[in-house]
Design an enzyme around this catalytic site. Structure first.
Site, PDB file in Angstrom:
ATOM      1  N   SER A 192      44.647-147.226 -12.141  1.00 53.98           N
ATOM      2  CA  SER A 192      44.086-147.555 -11.286  1.00 53.98           C
ATOM      3  C   SER A 192      42.849-147.609 -11.937  1.00 53.98           C
ATOM      4  O   SER A 192      42.187-149.258 -11.958  1.00 53.98           O
ATOM      5  CB  SER A 192      44.419-147.200  -9.819  1.00 53.98           C
ATOM      6  OG  SER A 192      43.139-147.384  -9.309  1.00 53.98           O
TER       7      SER A 192
ATOM      8  N   LYS B 214      40.723-151.117 -12.868  1.00 56.91           N
ATOM      9  CA  LYS B 214      39.813-151.938 -12.617  1.00 56.91           C
ATOM     10  C   LYS B 214      38.951-152.962 -13.455  1.00 56.91           C
ATOM     11  O   LYS B 214      38.404-153.662 -13.361  1.00 56.91           O
ATOM     12  CB  LYS B 214      39.146-151.187 -11.854  1.00 56.91           C
ATOM     13  CG  LYS B 214      38.331-151.446 -11.460  1.00 56.91           C
ATOM     14  CD  LYS B 214      37.805-150.956  -9.518  1.00 56.91           C
ATOM     15  CE  LYS B 214      36.394-151.251  -8.789  1.00 56.91           C
ATOM     16  NZ  LYS B 214      36.279-150.845  -7.590  1.00 56.91           N
TER      17      LYS B 214
ATOM     18  N   HIS C 210      29.503-147.995   3.174  1.00 52.97           N
ATOM     19  CA  HIS C 210      29.884-148.071   1.719  1.00 52.97           C
ATOM     20  C   HIS C 210      28.999-146.826   1.266  1.00 52.97           C
ATOM     21  O   HIS C 210      27.588-147.702   0.954  1.00 52.97           O
ATOM     22  CB  HIS C 210      30.708-148.823   0.545  1.00 52.97           C
ATOM     23  CG  HIS C 210      31.934-148.983   0.885  1.00 52.97           C
ATOM     24  ND1 HIS C 210      32.568-149.781   0.278  1.00 52.97           N
ATOM     25  CD2 HIS C 210      32.155-149.288   2.393  1.00 52.97           C
ATOM     26  CE1 HIS C 210      34.006-150.170   1.307  1.00 52.97           C
ATOM     27  NE2 HIS C 210      33.672-149.899   2.294  1.00 52.97           N
TER      28      HIS C 210
ATOM     29  N   ARG D   8      40.797-139.008  -2.863  1.00 52.06           N
ATOM     30  CA  ARG D   8      41.700-139.188  -3.898  1.00 52.06           C
ATOM     31  C   ARG D   8      39.902-139.485  -5.359  1.00 52.06           C
ATOM     32  O   ARG D   8      38.769-139.973  -5.102  1.00 52.06           O
ATOM     33  CB  ARG D   8      42.104-140.540  -3.553  1.00 52.06           C
ATOM     34  CG  ARG D   8      41.442-141.555  -3.213  1.00 52.06           C
ATOM     35  CD  ARG D   8      41.307-142.350  -4.853  1.00 52.06           C
ATOM     36  NE  ARG D   8      40.782-143.759  -4.460  1.00 52.06           N
ATOM     37  CZ  ARG D   8      39.605-143.843  -4.929  1.00 52.06           C
ATOM     38  NH1 ARG D   8      38.988-142.988  -5.677  1.00 52.06           N
ATOM     39  NH2 ARG D   8      39.127-145.452  -4.463  1.00 52.06           N
TER      40      ARG D   8
ATOM     41  N   GLU E 176      32.774-142.462  -4.510  1.00 49.76           N
ATOM     42  CA  GLU E 176      31.859-143.626  -3.551  1.00 49.76           C
ATOM     43  C   GLU E 176      32.293-143.060  -2.118  1.00 49.76           C
ATOM     44  O   GLU E 176      33.592-142.041  -1.852  1.00 49.76           O
ATOM     45  CB  GLU E 176      33.040-144.775  -3.982  1.00 49.76           C
ATOM     46  CG  GLU E 176      32.487-145.942  -3.227  1.00 49.76           C
ATOM     47  CD  GLU E 176      34.190-146.819  -2.746  1.00 49.76           C
ATOM     48  OE1 GLU E 176      34.159-147.868  -2.593  1.00 49.76           O
ATOM     49  OE2 GLU E 176      35.166-146.624  -2.317  1.00 49.76           O
TER      50      GLU E 176
END
Ligand code: 0O2
Length: 243
Positions: free
Chosen positions: A65, A69, A136, A59, A155
Site C-alpha cells: 500500500s 501511494k 485528521h 495499523r 496519522e
C-alpha cells in the site's frame, strides 16, 4: 556471474534489513502514541469518572500500500522520499462518543510537549463532498532508537461512533463497486452523513443536559463509608476511585 548474484543477494539482504528497520520505527511511533492515548483514557476515567474514548485501532500500512501511494502520487521510490512524503504509514483511529470529546482529545494530544502537529484537517467542520467526516491529525513523535532519535509521523483520525459507522460502510461500497458507485447510492450516503451529523448533535445536547442535571443535583463529592478496624470513615468517592 556467480559473483554478481552474490552481490545482488547481499544488496537485497541490506535492503530488507533497512526496510524492516524503517518500518519498525513506525511501529515504535505507534506504540508511543498508543501509550499516550491510553494514559489519557485511564486518567480521564479515574479523575472525571468518564471515558471519552469508545475504542482505538491502529495499523501500519503494508509495504504494498505504501508503494501504491508513492506510485499514485508520483514521488521518488526511496526510503527518505517515503519518509518525507507518506505521512500515514502509521495510523491510529480513535472513536469517541461525542463531537466535543474529539476536540478535547485532539487538544490534549497536541498540547503534549514531545508531540509536534504537522497537519490538521478538520473534515467535521468541513466535510468532504461525499459526506465523509472525521478529524485528521498528522502528529510527529520522537522515537529513541539504540543509536539515534527518529521523528516519526503518525496519522490520527478521531471520529464519533456514527462517523465511523458511515466511513466503514462507504469504504465497503466504494470497493464493492470498484470505485464506480451508482449515483443513487452516493446520494443516499450524503443524506446518511447529514443524519449522522444531526444525531451527533442531538446526543451531545442530551449528554450536556444530563451533565448539568448531575452537577445541580449532587454535591461535589459523594462520601463513601469504609470500615477500618470496625471504625467507620467517610471518604470522598473520588478518593476511592483514584486509590
Ligand atoms: P487507509 O487504508 O484507510 O489508510 P494525503 O495523505 O494528505 O496526501 P489523503 O490520502 O487524501 O492525502 O489524506 P486524507 O484526506 O487525510 O485521508 C486519508 C485517510 O482518511 C484515508 O486513508 C481513509 O482512511 C480516510 N478517508 C479519507 N477520505 C475518506 C472517504 O471519503 N471515505 C472513507 N471511508 N475514508 C476516507 P487511505 O490512504 O485512503 O486508506
Amino acid at each position: 556471474m556467480e559473483e554478481k548474484r552474490e552481490l545482488s543477494l547481499k544488496h537485497m539482504r541490506i535492503l530488507k534489513t533497512e526496510l524492516t528497520r524503517f518500518l519498525m520505527t513506525y511501529k515504535f511511533g505507534l506504540d508511543e502514541l498508543n501509550t499516550k492515548i491510553d494514559i489519557l483514557k485511564q486518567e480521564f476515567q479515574y479523575v472525571h469518572d468518564y471515558n471519552p474514548i469508545e475504542h482505538v485501532k491502529s495499523r501500519i500500512k503494508t509495504p504494498e500500500s505504501i508503494l501504491k501511494k508513492i506510485y499514485r502520487k508520483g514521488y521518488e521510490l526511496s526510503l527518505p522520499s517515503i519518509k518525507e512524503n507518506i505521512q500515514d504509514i502509521a495510523g491510529i483511529r480513535i472513536v469517541c462518543s461525542f463531537v466535543s470529546d474529539i476536540y478535547k482529545l485532539s487538544e490534549m494530544l497536541q498540547n503534549q510537549k514531545d508531540i509536534k502537529t504537522i497537519k490538521c484537517k478538520d473534515y467535521i467542520k468541513n466535510p468532504k463532498p461525499n459526506g465523509y467526516q472525521s478529524l485528521h491529525l498528522i502528529l510527529q513523535v520522537p522515537v529513541f532508537m539504540s543509536d539515534r532519535v527518529e521523528d516519526i509521523c503518525v496519522e490520527v483520525q478521531i471520529r464519533t461512533i456514527g462517523m465511523d459507522f458511515w466511513a466503514s460502510l462507504e469504504h465497503k461500497i466504494y470497493y464493492k463497486y470498484n470505485k464506480e458507485v451508482p449515483k443513487h447510492l452516493t446520494d443516499e450516503l450524503r443524506e446518511a452523513a447529514i443524519s449522522v451529523a444531526q444525531l451527533d448533535k442531538k446526543m451531545e445536547n442530551i449528554n450536556k443536559a444530563v451533565n448539568s442535571f448531575k452537577e445541580a443535583d449532587n454535591p461535589e463529592y459523594e462520601l463513601q463509608e469504609i470500615f477500618i478496624d470496625d471504625k467507620s470513615f467517610y471518604l470522598p468517592d473520588e478518593f476511592l476511585r483514584v486509590w
